[in-house]
Design an enzyme around this catalytic site. Structure first.
Site, mmCIF file in Angstrom:
data_model
loop_
_atom_site.group_PDB
_atom_site.id
_atom_site.type_symbol
_atom_site.label_atom_id
_atom_site.label_comp_id
_atom_site.label_asym_id
_atom_site.label_seq_id
_atom_site.Cartn_x
_atom_site.Cartn_y
_atom_site.Cartn_z
ATOM 1 N N ASP A 156 -0.056 4.994 0.819
ATOM 2 C CA ASP A 156 -0.262 6.007 1.867
ATOM 3 C C ASP A 156 -0.418 5.380 3.256
ATOM 4 O O ASP A 156 -1.299 4.549 3.474
ATOM 5 C CB ASP A 156 -1.496 6.849 1.530
ATOM 6 C CG ASP A 156 -1.352 7.530 0.171
ATOM 7 O OD1 ASP A 156 -0.224 7.926 -0.172
ATOM 8 O OD2 ASP A 156 -2.365 7.658 -0.536
ATOM 9 N N ASP A 164 0.870 -1.166 0.000
ATOM 10 C CA ASP A 164 0.000 0.000 0.000
ATOM 11 C C ASP A 164 0.919 1.231 0.000
ATOM 12 O O ASP A 164 2.056 1.164 0.466
ATOM 13 C CB ASP A 164 -0.876 -0.038 1.253
ATOM 14 C CG ASP A 164 -1.589 1.266 1.491
ATOM 15 O OD1 ASP A 164 -2.297 1.724 0.577
ATOM 16 O OD2 ASP A 164 -1.442 1.832 2.594
HETATM 17 MG MG LIG Z 1 -2.909 3.132 3.529
#
Ligand SMILES: [Mg+2]
Ligand SMILES: [Zn+2]
Length: 196
Positions: free
Chosen positions: A15, A13
């Site tokens: 962010d 992932d």
């Molecule tokens: Mg995230």
């Protein structure tokens, strides 16, 4: 000698996992790697494990950042953290009914397809429950790296929780296999994925 287990790929992932979460960020100057990100990626690359990004960017669908802004932020991520072997990005919103926005498994399946590995041989690393649900639905091993923003129930429900990205790499490059994931075959068929 035991042959060390290596995952087919590690899918991160973006962010809150690789970089600090700045909601709907379209400014490359605000990109700041999470602690240990550069070291973790370096270790995986040296071990010849492909690394990829699987990221929801609904700010594009919501008109909060342009595709070009997003590309500049992603370019900055690579400037700071090195090149990724694949990027799988969902630019839709929850209402679009797409098959890629996490918790759907589409990004995991897409990244795995680009890297020519099975999702079942992939590790998905993220900071929230959506990432872990996408991993589970794709048949991948999910490892949660909580931040102060991660909700308690997301931590409790995760199959595997790591302290930080260094701990993630220690786990995936060790001989210890993760929990065997349940495969959601209907999703795989819907995505046209045939190599299980
Ligand atoms: Mg995230
Ligand atoms: Zn999507």
């Amino acid at each position: 000698m035991f042959e060390k287990r290596r995952p087919g790929a590690v899918l991160f992932d973006r962010d809150g996992t690789l970089i600090r979460d700045v909601p709907y960020n379209g400014d490359p100057r605000l990109v700041e790697p999470m602690p240990g990100a550069a070291e973790a990626l370096g270790r995986l690359r040296r071990a010849d494990v492909p690394v990829a990004v699987v990221t929801n960017q609904s700010g594009v669908a919501r008109g909060l950042l342009s595709p070009d802004d997003m590309d500049q932020v992603n370019a900055r991520v690579e400037e700071l953290l090195g090149p990724f072997d694949a990027w799988a990005i969902c630019v839709h919103d929850d209402n679009d009914g797409c098959t890629c926005r996490k918790p759907a498994p589409g990004l995991v399946i897409r990244a795995a397809a680009v890297l020519d590995v099975s999702p079942r041989d992939c590790v998905v690393v993220g900071d929230i429950g959506r990432d872990m649900e996408a991993a589970r639905a794709a048949g991948a091993r999910g490892i949660l790296v909580p931040t102060p923003q991660t909700r308690r129930e997301e931590i409790e429900e995760a199959a595997e929780v790591a302290d930080d990205l260094i701990d993630v790499v220690d786990r995936v490059l060790s001989d210890v296999a993760g929990p065997v994931p349940a495969v959601s075959a209907p999703w795989a068929r819907a995505m046209g994925w045939s190599r299980w």
